[in-house]
Structure formats: C-alpha cells, structure tokens
Design a protein around this motif. Sequence first.
Motif, PDB file in Angstrom:
ATOM      1  N   THR A  21      61.737  41.825  25.850  1.00  0.00           N
ATOM      2  CA  THR A  21      61.939  42.754  24.737  1.00  0.00           C
ATOM      3  C   THR A  21      61.493  44.160  25.118  1.00  0.00           C
ATOM      4  N   TYR A  22      60.368  44.268  25.845  1.00  0.00           N
ATOM      5  CA  TYR A  22      59.933  45.578  26.327  1.00  0.00           C
ATOM      6  C   TYR A  22      61.024  46.213  27.189  1.00  0.00           C
TER       7      TYR A  22
ATOM      8  N   TYR B  96      67.093  50.735  25.827  1.00  0.00           N
ATOM      9  CA  TYR B  96      67.637  51.395  24.635  1.00  0.00           C
ATOM     10  C   TYR B  96      67.087  52.817  24.529  1.00  0.00           C
TER      11      TYR B  96
ATOM     12  N   PRO C 177      64.155  51.017  18.145  1.00  0.00           N
ATOM     13  CA  PRO C 177      65.307  50.172  17.823  1.00  0.00           C
ATOM     14  C   PRO C 177      65.289  49.659  16.377  1.00  0.00           C
TER      15      PRO C 177
ATOM     16  N   PHE D 282      58.028  53.078  21.202  1.00  0.00           N
ATOM     17  CA  PHE D 282      57.380  51.819  20.835  1.00  0.00           C
ATOM     18  C   PHE D 282      56.433  51.955  19.639  1.00  0.00           C
TER      19      PHE D 282
ATOM     20  N   TYR E 161      64.041  47.228  24.925  1.00  0.00           N
ATOM     21  CA  TYR E 161      63.694  48.421  24.142  1.00  0.00           C
ATOM     22  C   TYR E 161      63.622  49.662  25.031  1.00  0.00           C
ATOM     23  N   SER E 162      63.071  49.505  26.231  1.00  0.00           N
ATOM     24  CA  SER E 162      62.980  50.645  27.147  1.00  0.00           C
ATOM     25  C   SER E 162      64.361  51.138  27.541  1.00  0.00           C
TER      26      SER E 162
ATOM     27  N   PRO F  16      58.986  50.277  16.258  1.00  0.00           N
ATOM     28  CA  PRO F  16      59.657  50.819  17.447  1.00  0.00           C
ATOM     29  C   PRO F  16      61.008  51.425  17.089  1.00  0.00           C
TER      30      PRO F  16
ATOM     31  N   PRO G 164      68.334  44.221  17.204  1.00  0.00           N
ATOM     32  CA  PRO G 164      67.051  43.607  17.574  1.00  0.00           C
ATOM     33  C   PRO G 164      66.894  42.221  16.959  1.00  0.00           C
TER      34      PRO G 164
ATOM     35  N   ASP H 213      69.510  41.321  21.236  1.00  0.00           N
ATOM     36  CA  ASP H 213      68.313  40.529  21.505  1.00  0.00           C
ATOM     37  C   ASP H 213      68.487  39.154  20.871  1.00  0.00           C
TER      38      ASP H 213
END
Length: 436
Positions: A20-21, A27, A228, A87, A24-25, A226, A182, A317
């Motif tokens: 997920t990190y 994104y 997203p 984040f 998200y990164s 975060p 997400p 996700d």
Amino acid sequence: MFDFSKDLIILCGPNNTGKTYAAYSIYGIYSLAQNNRRRKPIKGRTLQTFEEDGSISLNIEDFFNEVKKQFIKEYEDSFIKFLPSLFAADDSFFKDSQISIQIEDKDIINDIYTKGFKNQIKLGSNLTIQLEKAPESLICEIITIQEGPQHSVFKSLGAELVYDTLIELFSQSIFNHVYITPAERSAINIFSRELSVRRNAIIDELLELREKKSEIDPLKKVQRYPLPIRDSLAIAEDLGNLQKEKSDFEFLANRLEEYVLKGKIKVSKEGDLQFTPNKGKVKNLNIHLTASIVKSLSNLVFYFRHLAKKGDFIIIDEPELNLHPDNQRIIARFLGEIVNNGFKVMISTHSDYIIRELNNMIMLHSGGDKAKELISKYEYKDYQLLDYNRVGSYLFKTNKNVSLEMSETGFEVSTIDEEINKLNRTSEDIYFSLFD
C-alpha cells in the motif's frame, strides 16, 4: 525499482510488507505532475537565443537532454517534500526517504510528437507565440509583442512561456493522468457526506483560531487521511457535478454492471450513489443498503462512465475486495480488457484466483492458433488476453520487493503457492489420519 513501461503492474506479497505504501507513493508521484505541485527547473540555455532573437528552431530532443537531469532532480526533491502531505504524516517520518527516477528519452520524444502541442501561446493581446512542428524540431516565433519600454520584459516572458509549455509536455508524456481506488473505497462511498460535514467543521474551527491568532495548527486535523483517500472523498462529494461529464469508455462501466454487479449504478439528484438490481422490485437503493460488492465497485463504474480518458493510469488496491471467486476471475478478465483499451493499470492483490486467471490470459495470448479452440471453449474474449511482454509483477517481502520472472506461461507468486501447498498437505494429513 518499478518498470512503468509495462501496461499491467501487479504487486503481490504478505500483509505489512509495503504494497500500500508503494501504491500510494506511485499515486503521489503521478499526482504531483497532474496537479503541478512540483517546482519548475531553471530555464535552459537553448531558450536564451529565443529571448534574444524572438525566434528559434528548437530540437526537442536536444532541449530535453539539456534540462533532463535538472528536471528529474527537481521532481525528486519536490516529491520528498510532498511525502508528509501524501501520507498525512509528520515530516520526521520521511526524513531518510529517497527516490530515484529514470526516464527513457526516445519514448518521451515520440510521445510528444504523437500527441502534438498547442499551435499558439497567448498572453492577452500583449504577446502571441507561434509554435510549428517540423521534422524532429519545434519552430518557435514571437508574432505579436507589445512595443514600448516593456518590450524586453515581454520577450523574456515569451521565453519563459515556451519553456513552461515544453516542460509541461515532458511532464504529461512521462506521467499519465492517474486515478486510484483505495481499499477503503467501500467506506468512502458510504461515509463521504459525514466526513465532508466533519471537514467543514474543522474549517470553521480553523477560521476561529486564525481570528484568535492561536498557535495550534488545525491543518493537521484537515489532512488526517492520505492523499488517495482525500482525492477519493473529493470525487464522492462531487458526483452530482462530475456526472455531467461523459467518457468514451462507458461500455466498460456497462460491462461491470452486466457481468459483476447485475444491476445499474446511478447518481441521484442529491448527488448520492444509488443501485437498481436487474432482478428485484426495489429500485434506486441508496448505496449503504446495497451488497458489499456494489459498494466496492460502484466508484469504478462511475469512473469509466464519466471520468476515464485513454492513457489514464488506474491503480486498484485489492480488486478482489468483497468478491466471490467467480467474480474475482471476471475482474481478472476485465483488467485485461482495460489494458487492451489503452489504459495503464496497477493492482495490489492477495488473490490466487486473479493471479491464475491472469496467467490463463497470458498463456492463451501466447498460444497463437493453437489457443483458438480453448479461447472459445472457456468463453474468453480476444480483447481480454494479455501479452506477457506488457505485464510486470513484483513480490513484496519485508523492507524490499523483487521483480518476478514473466514468461509466456505467466508468473508465479511463491508466498501464495507455498500457503496453498501447505494447506493441501495439512488437509490431506487430517483426512487420511482421521477418516481413511
């Protein structure tokens, strides 16, 4: 390291290994370009000629090579500074973070010439710059400029406008427009209104504290989630306006409704998502009254009906969220159809059903004429099949990820296969020990 030349990117691995990190990164990297949150590099030497003479024949590849290193460095630095906002975390959490971006030059230049660019850059009636595409170059010429004491100022401004246009072309060619669904999407669809009310209350508190000149920073409350999730909430709160937009990919929304949801998604006059099942007397069910599968996929239906544009980068996700195995296989085939319609897709998954189905689609594509009978027998469609050269997969382990080998038979995820084999051995041992 991730290879974004692939059209389908699959992240696999156990829980709490950073998938997920990573999603998200990624994104955040694309969102940074999409929303122009980065700083702009210093003007290149090439455009000084344009500023002096008012015209130039500019080789885009040469110009890109001139500014590339600085462009990447500025982007990397901007992204590191953007991480706390991405984040919704304290700055100290990312004090040792690093990122490295590598770019294939020829792909970028070819993409710019394929997409084209604006013919003119205008600044009111004071300045007009004509852009003409020539073989391997771009001809820039100031055709209107205000005479008088500000003449040199507008000439300099013209160079800056040409520069900004080129940098924006590079940025758009490198970073596609990005959309994310997400894992929290079901809750977002249900509670977006309540969260919006809470955010408005925080804004009122912010204004009140500003009047009192308080040292408390209420902005930390506003950015509790975060990016997203914040962006997904923003879409969920604006469905009424966004539904006025029409996408060329509504047929993909229809496909999801027909084969997975078995019903239609719509937006009410109040801007709320509603669902009408194909078989049933009840119509226009509010989203919180629907099955979990509807809550999970309704935002994707809305995206393809109203927001999707060819070339978008879609991050999903856990596409298997709330899906029975039969629907997980349908979603896998749907992912192939998305890719083959010109989208770039990244998924994070724990589903053996999705992985095995993707491998089936890869093998059938690799099988040539011999696969035709199997494609028909098992009701696949040609537009669902995947070229393994366009697929990349990564296995996440604690604090690292490794690229998985991809071939004409697909790929293997050892952590999933090991657990399936362990479960099979355990079941056999229990059965034969107790009942045979």
